[in-house]
Design an enzyme around this catalytic site. Structure first.
Site, PDB file in Angstrom:
ATOM      1  N   HIS A  85       0.724  -1.269   0.208  1.00  0.00           N
ATOM      2  CA  HIS A  85      -0.075   0.090  -0.075  1.00  0.00           C
ATOM      3  C   HIS A  85       0.862   1.457  -0.046  1.00  0.00           C
ATOM      4  O   HIS A  85       0.256   2.336  -0.155  1.00  0.00           O
ATOM      5  CB  HIS A  85      -1.061   0.139   1.311  1.00  0.00           C
ATOM      6  CG  HIS A  85      -0.646   0.380   2.316  1.00  0.00           C
ATOM      7  ND1 HIS A  85      -0.363  -0.524   3.531  1.00  0.00           N
ATOM      8  CD2 HIS A  85      -0.374   1.577   2.719  1.00  0.00           C
ATOM      9  CE1 HIS A  85      -0.018   0.392   4.614  1.00  0.00           C
ATOM     10  NE2 HIS A  85       0.085   1.662   4.091  1.00  0.00           N
TER      11      HIS A  85
ATOM     12  N   ASP B  53      -0.162  -7.432   1.637  1.00  0.00           N
ATOM     13  CA  ASP B  53       0.372  -6.366   1.821  1.00  0.00           C
ATOM     14  C   ASP B  53       1.936  -5.960   1.728  1.00  0.00           C
ATOM     15  O   ASP B  53       2.667  -5.734   2.907  1.00  0.00           O
ATOM     16  CB  ASP B  53      -0.344  -5.132   2.874  1.00  0.00           C
ATOM     17  CG  ASP B  53      -0.186  -3.559   2.739  1.00  0.00           C
ATOM     18  OD1 ASP B  53       0.441  -3.317   1.748  1.00  0.00           O
ATOM     19  OD2 ASP B  53      -0.427  -3.092   3.729  1.00  0.00           O
TER      20      ASP B  53
ATOM     21  N   GLY C 115       2.595   6.103   8.781  1.00  0.00           N
ATOM     22  CA  GLY C 115       3.934   6.465   8.399  1.00  0.00           C
ATOM     23  C   GLY C 115       4.949   5.375   8.733  1.00  0.00           C
ATOM     24  O   GLY C 115       6.316   5.567   8.549  1.00  0.00           O
TER      25      GLY C 115
ATOM     26  N   SER D 272       4.166   2.209   8.244  1.00  0.00           N
ATOM     27  CA  SER D 272       3.744   1.225   7.262  1.00  0.00           C
ATOM     28  C   SER D 272       4.880   0.719   6.362  1.00  0.00           C
ATOM     29  O   SER D 272       5.823   1.640   5.901  1.00  0.00           O
ATOM     30  CB  SER D 272       2.684   1.576   6.243  1.00  0.00           C
ATOM     31  OG  SER D 272       1.612   2.053   6.955  1.00  0.00           O
ATOM     32  N   GLY D 273       5.251  -0.458   6.037  1.00  0.00           N
ATOM     33  CA  GLY D 273       6.324  -0.771   5.303  1.00  0.00           C
ATOM     34  C   GLY D 273       7.513  -1.248   6.233  1.00  0.00           C
ATOM     35  O   GLY D 273       8.331  -2.109   5.656  1.00  0.00           O
TER      36      GLY D 273
END
Ligand code: 4AZ
Length: 274
Positions: free
Chosen positions: A77, A127, A221, A223-224
């Site tokens: 995402h 994801d 923020g 994320s990942g």
């Protein structure tokens, strides 16, 4: 516009904030309940940047992790727009503070997981994405890939760590000098997590992993970025920050892509290290 975006947030699972519309002022630079991470503690942590025309700056958008000198693991995402090209994204490695150096690494290729669903977004699972770097980064005390687990790993209810430069609570960005944050989070079994999330109509699938507690969580923020556990005398990346219901709320742990579920896919692209 900003208010609209914020109002829409809970329905969108938060994933829209990965790339807020330009000019909204919605800064994405936390971790809830975290502390400053010391330099070199998490040498695989990466900051994923996108160019902000208004600021004339490559702005932090998401976290990521170095899994090989030429490969970064992140959330799908974070790189979901089909119009997003490899040259629109750069990464920073080897620094605990954002923007203290302007040395960024170019990305040659973005590979989203084929099962990631653009409509369902993070809620749909898979994801996860890989970024191939234009050139391998130089390894050092501050830059080192994180090992990932065997596909067979089942993560027990233990204590692990998540890191990032995201919000320190919902809608509260990390303040300058934007030092990387770390927080210890408990792994929550899928069974328990599924029971907790049924009230907000989010289904926890086998390729997801839950971790966090009241005031200990990842947030927008982050994320990942990586969720790592110290197992068998080494750090292993067991999760990729994906989404959740709010941040740091009791009974709503953070939801992660379960890395062990994606090891065969990662191995298809990322060679074993030389
Ligand atoms: C997000 O929107 C997000 N509390 C990331 C992590 C969590 C919630 C939202 C977990 O990127």
């Amino acid at each position: 516009m900003l208010r609209l975006l914020l109002l829409a947030l809970p329905c969108l699972g938060g994933s829209v904030l990965a790339f807020p519309a330009q000019g909204t002022g919605a800064e994405l630079v936390g971790i809830v309940g975290g502390r400053n991470a010391p330099a070199g503690q998490w040498p695989w942590q990466v900051s994923l940047r996108k160019f902000n025309k208004h600021k004339g700056q490559w702005t932090h958008r998401c976290g990521g992790s170095l899994v090989h000198p030429k490969w970064v693991l992140t959330a799908a995402h974070c790189v979901m727009l089909t119009t997003l090209k490899a040259w629109d994204v750069r990464v920073q490695v080897g620094h605990v503070r954002l923007y203290e150096s302007n040395q960024l690494t170019r990305v040659a290729q973005i590979i989203r997981h084929p099962k990631y669903n653009d409509h369902l977004r993070a809620k749909g699972g898979a994801d996860i994405a890989l970024l191939k770097l234009e050139a391998p980064v130089a390894l050092s005390q501050y830059v080192r890939p994180v090992p990932f687990p065997p596909a067979s790993l089942s993560v027990p209810e233990m204590s692990c760590w998540v890191t990032g430069w995201g919000m320190i609570e919902s809608n509260r960005p990390l303040p300058p000098p934007w030092n990387l944050q770390q927080v210890e989070v408990p792994i929550v079994s899928n069974e328990r997590c599924r029971r907790q999330y049924q009230w907000v109509d989010i289904s926890i699938t086998e390729d997801m992993l839950c971790a966090g507690a009241r005031l200990r969580d990842s947030c927008q923020g982050d994320s990942g970025g990586p969720l790592v556990c110290y197992m068998k005398s080494t750090w292993l990346q067991v999760g990729v920050v994906s989404f959740g219901h709010g941040c740091g709320l009791p009974n709503y742990p953070g939801i992660y892509a379960r890395v062990s579920s994606y090891v065969p896919w990662i191995r298809q692209h990322v060679p074993l290290q030389p």
